[in-house]
Scaffold this active site. Structure first.
Site, PDB file in Angstrom:
ATOM      1  N   TYR A 136       4.201  13.291  -2.406  1.00  0.00           N
ATOM      2  CA  TYR A 136       3.857  14.493  -3.169  1.00  0.00           C
ATOM      3  C   TYR A 136       4.580  15.739  -2.656  1.00  0.00           C
ATOM      4  O   TYR A 136       4.946  16.607  -3.437  1.00  0.00           O
ATOM      5  CB  TYR A 136       2.350  14.769  -3.075  1.00  0.00           C
ATOM      6  CG  TYR A 136       1.527  14.094  -4.128  1.00  0.00           C
ATOM      7  CD1 TYR A 136       1.494  12.717  -4.238  1.00  0.00           C
ATOM      8  CD2 TYR A 136       0.760  14.847  -5.011  1.00  0.00           C
ATOM      9  CE1 TYR A 136       0.717  12.108  -5.203  1.00  0.00           C
ATOM     10  CE2 TYR A 136      -0.019  14.243  -5.985  1.00  0.00           C
ATOM     11  CZ  TYR A 136      -0.037  12.869  -6.076  1.00  0.00           C
ATOM     12  OH  TYR A 136      -0.803  12.270  -7.024  1.00  0.00           O
ATOM     13  N   LYS A 186       1.087   0.071   2.111  1.00  0.00           N
ATOM     14  CA  LYS A 186       2.103  -0.870   1.609  1.00  0.00           C
ATOM     15  C   LYS A 186       3.061  -1.144   2.763  1.00  0.00           C
ATOM     16  O   LYS A 186       4.280  -0.976   2.671  1.00  0.00           O
ATOM     17  CB  LYS A 186       2.807  -0.243   0.387  1.00  0.00           C
ATOM     18  CG  LYS A 186       3.742  -1.175  -0.362  1.00  0.00           C
ATOM     19  CD  LYS A 186       3.036  -2.275  -1.144  1.00  0.00           C
ATOM     20  CE  LYS A 186       4.052  -3.249  -1.716  1.00  0.00           C
ATOM     21  NZ  LYS A 186       3.430  -4.441  -2.309  1.00  0.00           N
ATOM     22  N   ASP A 218      -1.461  -3.124  -3.650  1.00  0.00           N
ATOM     23  CA  ASP A 218      -1.512  -3.953  -4.864  1.00  0.00           C
ATOM     24  C   ASP A 218      -2.747  -4.855  -4.838  1.00  0.00           C
ATOM     25  O   ASP A 218      -3.475  -4.977  -5.826  1.00  0.00           O
ATOM     26  CB  ASP A 218      -0.205  -4.757  -5.062  1.00  0.00           C
ATOM     27  CG  ASP A 218       0.286  -5.464  -3.803  1.00  0.00           C
ATOM     28  OD1 ASP A 218      -0.266  -5.220  -2.706  1.00  0.00           O
ATOM     29  OD2 ASP A 218       1.228  -6.281  -3.910  1.00  0.00           O
TER      30      ASP A 218
END
Ligand code: NAD
Ligand code: IPM
Ligand code: MN
Length: 347
Positions: A136, A186, A218
């Protein structure tokens, strides 16, 4: 209790209006509300989504009640002038790094979930989303490669101190709940995530009572709909937390139900629904104000240590839902104002 109210765009003013009515109805001593412009509305009036005077008002306040920002008519503007910069700027400038996004099934609402009732009934989780870093706030741009192709790029990064402080928030929250913390990353692909995981493990040594687990994002997205009851506290980065919290809202029943707190070190906080300005229903009186009302409750709890009135608001919302008073988002026919009226009546 100096509270800055920034209603913003789209349904922001509609839902924030109901939250303000609820706050005012409580008769809290010293409550002082001031109103400021943010988002597309601020850009139209002042030429900037987060005008200096709004930022000054925020800094002079004990807490901020925020509606939503976002206006498709502004999507052509340079990025620093887009409405979303108002909320990103407030989070960054005020050091609001810890985003608490609770998702809990309301009694009698199991049928409203996108999940089967026997699965949704067990939802009682808290997503803790880091709010000041990640992709971000990294450098970003669009460049032209040597062969003439345009390439967009955004830098994802987390420094260890940024991970450490949000990990502490996660562990502390878990200590006050079922003592289970799931860190979502991740790390199988991203170096940013591997560092995240390493630092979370380091911090875990200070919280021997908390059971720490790690999950790839995920899989977490899948587990959230397969068996959300397995989660107590989830701690994750800015981007993953954004996505998983919208998903969690539909597990509970609607994005119109999920409130959030964005906290700094200390008592300062910004409180807002997790949803956006919902341009598709703005101005129609159709928005569910419950997320905004519940955000006001979180404000009383986290910034003012007022547990009793916070719990009163939450109980009133739960009663309204139990009575079958639902907005269009939950398959009902009650409008924004009518839902606000119903909550006020219970209060
Ligand atoms: P959104 O959350 O505004 O809307 C998604 C869907 O949910 C829409 O169909 C909308 O009608 C519905 N919805 C949202 N809140 C609702 C409510 N209270 N009651 C009933 N239905 C509700 O997300 P989007 O459409 O992706 O984004 C719209 C704009 O909002 C964009 O400009 C986006 O950048 C902005 N946004 C702002 C914030 C924020 O201010 N914190 C958060 C998310 C999105
Ligand atoms: C949210 C929103 C914001 C975010 C946008 C509007 C910048 O989606 O508060 O969840 O991505 O954080
Ligand atoms: Mn979001």
């Amino acid at each position: 209790m100096k509270i800055a109210v920034f209603a913003g765009d789209g349904i922001g003013p509609e839902v924030t209006g109901e939250a303000v009515r609820v706050l005012e109805a409580l008769g809290l001593p010293g409550l002082a509300l001031t109103y400021g412009d943010v988002g597309g509305a601020a850009w139209r009036r002042h030429g900037h989504p987060l005008p200096e005077e709004t930022l000054a008002m925020a800094r002079a306040s004990d807490a901020i009640l925020f509606g939503a920002v976002g206006d498709f008519a502004c999507d052509h503007l340079e990025r620093h002038l887009r409405p979303e910069q108002a909320i990103l700027g407030l989070r960054k400038q005020l050091g609001l790094f810890a985003n608490l996004r609770p998702a809990k099934m309301f009694a009698g609402m199991e049928d409203a979930s996108a999940l089967r009732p026997e699965i949704s009934g067990a939802i009682d989780l808290l997503i803790i989303r880091e709010l000041n870093g990640d992709v971000y706030f990294g450098e970003k741009g669009v460049r032209t490669l040597d062969d003439g192709r345009r390439q967009g790029w955004d830098l994802m990064s987390y420094a260890e101190d940024e991970v450490r402080r949000i990990a502490h928030v996660g562990f502390r929250a878990a200590m006050g709940r079922r003592k289970m913390l799931c860190s979502v990353d991740k790390a199988n692909v991203l170096e940013t995530s591997q560092l995240w995981r390493d630092v979370v493990i380091e911090v875990a040594a200070e919280y021997p009572e908390v059971t720490l687990s790690h999950m790839y994002v995920d899989n977490a997205a899948m587990q959230l709909v397969r068996n959300p009851g397995q989660f107590d506290v989830i701690v994750t980065g800015n981007l993953f937390g954004d996505i998983l919290s919208d998903q969690a809202s539909m597990c509970v029943g609607s994005i119109g139900l999920l409130a959030s707190a964005a906290l700094a070190e200390g008592s300062m906080g910004l409180y807002e629904p997790i949803h956006g300005s919902a341009p598709d229903i703005a101005g129609k009186g159709l928005a569910n104000p419950m997320a905004a009302i519940l955000s006001a409750a979180m404000m009383l709890r986290h910034s003012f240590d007022l547990e009793a009135p916070a719990a009163r608001i939450e109980a009133a919302v739960a009663e309204v839902l139990r009575a079958g008073i639902r907005g269009a988002d939950l398959g009902g026919s009650h409008g924004c104002r009518a839902i606000g009226d119903a909550v006020l009546a219970r209060l």
